[in-house]
Design a protein around this motif. Structure first.
Motif, PDB file in Angstrom:
ATOM      1  N   LEU A 235       0.823  -1.211   0.000  1.00 12.95           N
ATOM      2  CA  LEU A 235       0.000   0.000   0.000  1.00 12.95           C
ATOM      3  C   LEU A 235       0.853   1.255   0.000  1.00 12.95           C
ATOM      4  O   LEU A 235       0.520   2.243  -0.665  1.00 12.95           O
ATOM      5  CB  LEU A 235      -0.933  -0.009   1.210  1.00 12.95           C
ATOM      6  CG  LEU A 235      -2.174  -0.890   1.102  1.00 12.95           C
ATOM      7  CD1 LEU A 235      -2.975  -0.833   2.389  1.00 12.95           C
ATOM      8  CD2 LEU A 235      -3.044  -0.445  -0.064  1.00 12.95           C
ATOM      9  N   VAL A 236       1.944   1.237   0.750  1.00 13.00           N
ATOM     10  CA  VAL A 236       2.848   2.392   0.762  1.00 13.00           C
ATOM     11  C   VAL A 236       3.400   2.645  -0.643  1.00 13.00           C
ATOM     12  O   VAL A 236       3.407   3.782  -1.141  1.00 13.00           O
ATOM     13  CB  VAL A 236       4.003   2.174   1.766  1.00 13.00           C
ATOM     14  CG1 VAL A 236       5.088   3.230   1.563  1.00 13.00           C
ATOM     15  CG2 VAL A 236       3.478   2.236   3.192  1.00 13.00           C
ATOM     16  N   ALA A 237       3.845   1.567  -1.307  1.00 10.15           N
ATOM     17  CA  ALA A 237       4.356   1.708  -2.674  1.00 10.15           C
ATOM     18  C   ALA A 237       3.259   2.199  -3.618  1.00 10.15           C
ATOM     19  O   ALA A 237       3.503   3.040  -4.492  1.00 10.15           O
ATOM     20  CB  ALA A 237       4.917   0.370  -3.163  1.00 10.15           C
ATOM     21  N   ALA A 238       2.022   1.697  -3.426  1.00  7.36           N
ATOM     22  CA  ALA A 238       0.912   2.095  -4.296  1.00  7.36           C
ATOM     23  C   ALA A 238       0.560   3.569  -4.107  1.00  7.36           C
ATOM     24  O   ALA A 238       0.324   4.287  -5.080  1.00  7.36           O
ATOM     25  CB  ALA A 238      -0.303   1.220  -4.016  1.00  7.36           C
ATOM     26  N   VAL A 239       0.508   4.008  -2.851  1.00  4.68           N
ATOM     27  CA  VAL A 239       0.164   5.409  -2.585  1.00  4.68           C
ATOM     28  C   VAL A 239       1.217   6.349  -3.161  1.00  4.68           C
ATOM     29  O   VAL A 239       0.893   7.365  -3.800  1.00  4.68           O
ATOM     30  CB  VAL A 239      -0.004   5.637  -1.070  1.00  4.68           C
ATOM     31  CG1 VAL A 239      -0.114   7.129  -0.758  1.00  4.68           C
ATOM     32  CG2 VAL A 239      -1.227   4.899  -0.553  1.00  4.68           C
ATOM     33  N   LEU A 244       2.784  10.189  -7.418  1.00  2.00           N
ATOM     34  CA  LEU A 244       3.695  10.575  -8.491  1.00  2.00           C
ATOM     35  C   LEU A 244       2.984  10.615  -9.846  1.00  2.00           C
ATOM     36  O   LEU A 244       3.211  11.518 -10.659  1.00  2.00           O
ATOM     37  CB  LEU A 244       4.880   9.605  -8.543  1.00  2.00           C
ATOM     38  CG  LEU A 244       5.847   9.651  -7.356  1.00  2.00           C
ATOM     39  CD1 LEU A 244       6.913   8.576  -7.494  1.00  2.00           C
ATOM     40  CD2 LEU A 244       6.499  11.031  -7.237  1.00  2.00           C
ATOM     41  N   ALA A 245       2.119   9.615 -10.087  1.00  2.00           N
ATOM     42  CA  ALA A 245       1.389   9.584 -11.358  1.00  2.00           C
ATOM     43  C   ALA A 245       0.437  10.776 -11.469  1.00  2.00           C
ATOM     44  O   ALA A 245       0.349  11.416 -12.526  1.00  2.00           O
ATOM     45  CB  ALA A 245       0.617   8.273 -11.482  1.00  2.00           C
ATOM     46  N   CYS A 246      -0.274  11.096 -10.390  1.00  3.38           N
ATOM     47  CA  CYS A 246      -1.179  12.249 -10.406  1.00  3.38           C
ATOM     48  C   CYS A 246      -0.400  13.552 -10.570  1.00  3.38           C
ATOM     49  O   CYS A 246      -0.858  14.477 -11.262  1.00  3.38           O
ATOM     50  CB  CYS A 246      -2.009  12.289  -9.122  1.00  3.38           C
ATOM     51  SG  CYS A 246      -3.209  10.937  -8.989  1.00  3.38           S
ATOM     52  N   ALA A 247       0.776  13.633  -9.953  1.00  7.91           N
ATOM     53  CA  ALA A 247       1.616  14.822 -10.121  1.00  7.91           C
ATOM     54  C   ALA A 247       2.079  14.953 -11.571  1.00  7.91           C
ATOM     55  O   ALA A 247       2.094  16.060 -12.136  1.00  7.91           O
ATOM     56  CB  ALA A 247       2.822  14.743  -9.194  1.00  7.91           C
TER      57      ALA A 247
END
Length: 306
Positions: A235-239, A244-247
Motif C-alpha cells: 500500500l505504501v508503494a501504491a500510494v 507521483l502519477a497524479c503529479a
C-alpha cells in the motif's frame, strides 16, 4: 501493542527492501502515468468528436465554371439547380439544418484559412471570388448518419462535391486513437511487470523472514497479523506511485494543455479540462490500490501458507 508491532515490522521491511520498493514505485508510476494519459486522450477524442459533431458535418459544393465533375457539364450551377438542392436538403429527415454560403463568403473564408502567407494570398487574389461556387453547410441530426444525405446529394445536377467533415477529420481521430492505444498498450505491459515485481518482492521477503514467520505461527499469531506488514508495504508503494502519477498528469495539464494547447490551438477543438483530469486521477488511484492489494493478497496466501 499489536499495531505497534505491525508498524515496526513495516518499517523494518521497507528498510530491508528499499531498493526493490523504489524499483516497484518507479515501474508502477510510469505505468500509471501512461494509463492516465491514455484515459485523458480518450476524453480528448470524445470532446473533439462532440465539438465537430455539433458543428458542420457535411459541406455541399456546387459547380463552378471550371468544375470537371460529370454533374457539372453545364458549368456553374443554375438557380434552378440550387433550388433543387435546397429542396432535397429540406426534405431529408437526416438533415437538422443547412446554411447557404455565397461565392463571396467562400472566398472570404478561404482568405482567412489560406491567406496566412504571401504565396497563398497571391494565388487567392489571382482567382478572385468568381472562381468560387455556392456551398451549403449541412448539420445532421445524427453526426454518424451522413451516408444517406451524401449519396442523395452527390448525384444531383449542379453538385460538384459533397465533403464529410468526418472524412476530413479522420486523420486527427486516427492519430488520437493510435496515441491512446499506444499509451494504454505500453501501460498494460508495465502493469504486468509491476504485478510480477510485487509477486517477486513478496516471495523474497517471505523467504528472508521465514524464521520470524515460523516463530509467529508458533506463538499463535493470526493470519491477519502475519499478512498485514506485507499488505502495508504494498500500500505504501501504491500510494507513492499514485501520488507521483497524479503529479505527472497535473504537470501535463498545466504545462501542455493549459500552457500551450488551450492558448495556441484554442480554435482547433475544445481541450480537456481539470474536471476530466481529476476524474482520471481518481481512476489512477483506484488502479494503483488494486495493483498493490490484489497481487499481495494472492501471493501472501501462497507463500506464507496462511
Amino acid at each position: 501493542m499489536a499495531l505497534g508491532s505491525i508498524f515496526s515490522e513495516l518499517t523494518t521491511g521497507l528498510r530491508r527492501n528499499f531498493s526493490m520498493t523504489v524499483s516497484l514505485v518507479v515501474t508502477m508510476s510510469v505505468s500509471l502515468v501512461l494509463a492516465s494519459l491514455g484515459l485523458l486522450l480518450q476524453a480528448q477524442a470524445d470532446r473533439t468528436e462532440k465539438y465537430f459533431g455539433d458543428r458542420l458535418q457535411i459541406q455541399v459544393n456546387l459547380c463552378t465554371q471550371n468544375s470537371s465533375a460529370e454533374t457539372c457539364v453545364g458549368g456553374r450551377a443554375t438557380e434552378e439547380q440550387e433550388q433543387a438542392v435546397e429542396a432535397a436538403l429540406d426534405g431529408n429527415p437526416e438533415v437538422r439544418s443547412f446554411e447557404r454560403w455565397s461565392p463571396e463568403r467562400n472566398y472570404e473564408q478561404a482568405q482567412e484559412w489560406l491567406g496566412q502567407n504571401e504565396e497563398d494570398r497571391k494565388q487567392l487574389e489571382a482567382l478572385g471570388p468568381e472562381s468560387f461556387g455556392t456551398s451549403y453547410m449541412v448539420t445532421l441530426r445524427d453526426p454518424n448518419q451522413f451516408e444517406g444525405v451524401q449519396s442523395q446529394i452527390s448525384g444531383m445536377d449542379g453538385v460538384n462535391s459533397v465533403v464529410s467533415m468526418r472524412d476530413l477529420l479522420a486523420p486527427l481521430f486516427e492519430v488520437l486513437s493510435k496515441l491512446r492505444w499506444a499509451a494504454l498498450g505500453t501501460s498494460l505491459l508495465l502493469i504486468v511487470a509491476a504485478v510480477l515485481q510485487v509477486s517477486n518482492t513478496i516471495r523474497m521477503t517471505a523467504y528472508a523472514r521465514r524464521r520470524e514467520i515460523g516463530i509467529m505461527r508458533l506463538v499463535g499469531a493470526s493470519s491477519w497479523h502475519i499478512q498485514m506488514p506485507f499488505i502495508l508495504e504494498s500500500l505504501v508503494a501504491a500510494v507513492i506511485s499514485a501520488v507521483l502519477a497524479c503529479a505527472g498528469l497535473a504537470a501535463f495539464m498545466h504545462f501542455v494543455v493549459y500552457g500551450f494547447l488551450r492558448d495556441r490551438l484554442a480554435g482547433l477543438t475544445t481541450w480537456v479540462r481539470w474536471e476530466e483530469a481529476f476524474t482520471v486521477m481518481g481512476y489512477t488511484t483506484v488502479l494503483a490500490l488494486l495493483l498493490a492489494l490484489v497481487p499481495t493478497l494472492v501471493m501472501t496466501r501462497r507463500y506464507l501458507k496462511v
